[in-house]
Enzyme design. Structure first.
Site, PDB file in Angstrom:
ATOM      1  N   GLY A 235      -9.916  98.310  63.705  1.00  0.00           N
ATOM      2  CA  GLY A 235      -9.217  99.494  63.032  1.00  0.00           C
ATOM      3  C   GLY A 235     -10.463  99.189  61.514  1.00  0.00           C
TER       4      GLY A 235
ATOM      5  CD  GLN B  45      -9.945  99.406  55.642  1.00  0.00           C
ATOM      6  OE1 GLN B  45     -10.029  99.660  56.542  1.00  0.00           O
ATOM      7  NE2 GLN B  45     -10.415  97.818  55.834  1.00  0.00           N
TER       8      GLN B  45
ATOM      9  CG  LEU C 283     -12.534  95.445  59.034  1.00  0.00           C
ATOM     10  CD1 LEU C 283     -13.600  96.049  59.782  1.00  0.00           C
ATOM     11  CD2 LEU C 283     -12.998  93.571  59.563  1.00  0.00           C
TER      12      LEU C 283
ATOM     13  CG  HIS D  78      -4.280  97.613  58.883  1.00  0.00           C
ATOM     14  ND1 HIS D  78      -4.103  95.353  58.585  1.00  0.00           N
ATOM     15  CD2 HIS D  78      -4.799  97.228  57.990  1.00  0.00           C
ATOM     16  CE1 HIS D  78      -4.920  94.854  57.376  1.00  0.00           C
ATOM     17  NE2 HIS D  78      -5.540  96.137  57.594  1.00  0.00           N
ATOM     18  CD  GLU D  79      -6.868 100.360  60.260  1.00  0.00           C
ATOM     19  OE1 GLU D  79      -7.456 100.265  59.422  1.00  0.00           O
ATOM     20  OE2 GLU D  79      -7.085  98.911  60.627  1.00  0.00           O
TER      21      GLU D  79
ATOM     22  CG  HIS E 286      -6.233 100.204  54.611  1.00  0.00           C
ATOM     23  ND1 HIS E 286      -6.451  99.799  53.937  1.00  0.00           N
ATOM     24  CD2 HIS E 286      -6.987  99.981  55.867  1.00  0.00           C
ATOM     25  CE1 HIS E 286      -6.853  98.687  54.049  1.00  0.00           C
ATOM     26  NE2 HIS E 286      -7.062  98.345  55.692  1.00  0.00           N
TER      27      HIS E 286
END
Ligand code: ZN
Length: 190
Positions: A50, A55, A112, A153-154, A157
């Protein structure tokens, strides 16, 4: 100024863009599609499942996920109708999450933007996501397993939230020095 997707790179903590609340994508244009394509490319280059727009330095409410089928571990109970993988790379634009009240589970996560850091995070095991696809068409998924985990999780962000903020206290202690290293490295590069 239009964005050249080729120039996009994965940014690391503590880059300030990772802490912003991202803005909704006003319209799903060719530029948005080109950025999404580049994000999928970068996600693959980094062996990720993902990647969220912040990011790659863009404070947009958009992320990509690619979780191959393979199923959750046998002990996991998947509710009927729930997806646990994506049928190839999937783009979620202006996503909204609805989580059922109740159960939570602890799983280890990486990011990441936080190289070499992994920690245990508590989240609900199932989630419903509504978003726009790359054609601007709305879709909804009911997700469990790794997909539910990755969606949350994404989504974090997009609100400037990192696993550092959600880790169990034990994981926070274990990763403290690695986090400081990243901060120090960034300070030197400045
Ligand atoms: Zn992440």
């Amino acid at each position: 100024m239009p964005i050249d997707p080729a120039t996009l790179r994965v940014v690391s903590y503590p880059d300030p863009v990772l802490r912003l609340k991202a803005k909704p994508v006003a319209e799903v244009t060719d530029e948005v599609r080109a950025v999404a394509t580049r994000m999928v490319e970068l996600m693959r280059e980094h062996d990720g499942i993902g990647l969220a727009a912040p990011q790659v330095g863009l404070s947009w409410r958009m992320f990509v996920i690619d979780i191959p089928p393979g199923g959750p571990d046998p002990e996991e109970v998947v509710p009927p109708g729930a997806l646990t993988s994506t049928g190839g790379p999937t783009v979620y634009i202006n996503p909204r999450l609805t989580e059922p009240a109740g159960a939570v589970e602890v799983l280890e996560e990486g990011c990441l933007s936080l190289p070499d850091i992994r920690g245990e995070v508590v989240r609900p095991p199932v989630i419903t996501v509504s978003a726009l696809d790359v054609q601007g068409k709305p879709f909804t998924q009911f997700a469990a397993g790794l997909l539910a985990r990755c969606l949350q999780h994404e989504f974090d962000h997009l609100d400037g939230v990192l696993i550092l903020d959600r880790m169990t206290q034990m994981s926070r202690m274990k990763t403290r020095s690695a986090v400081r290293d990243l901060e120090r490295r960034a300070a030197k590069g400045r």
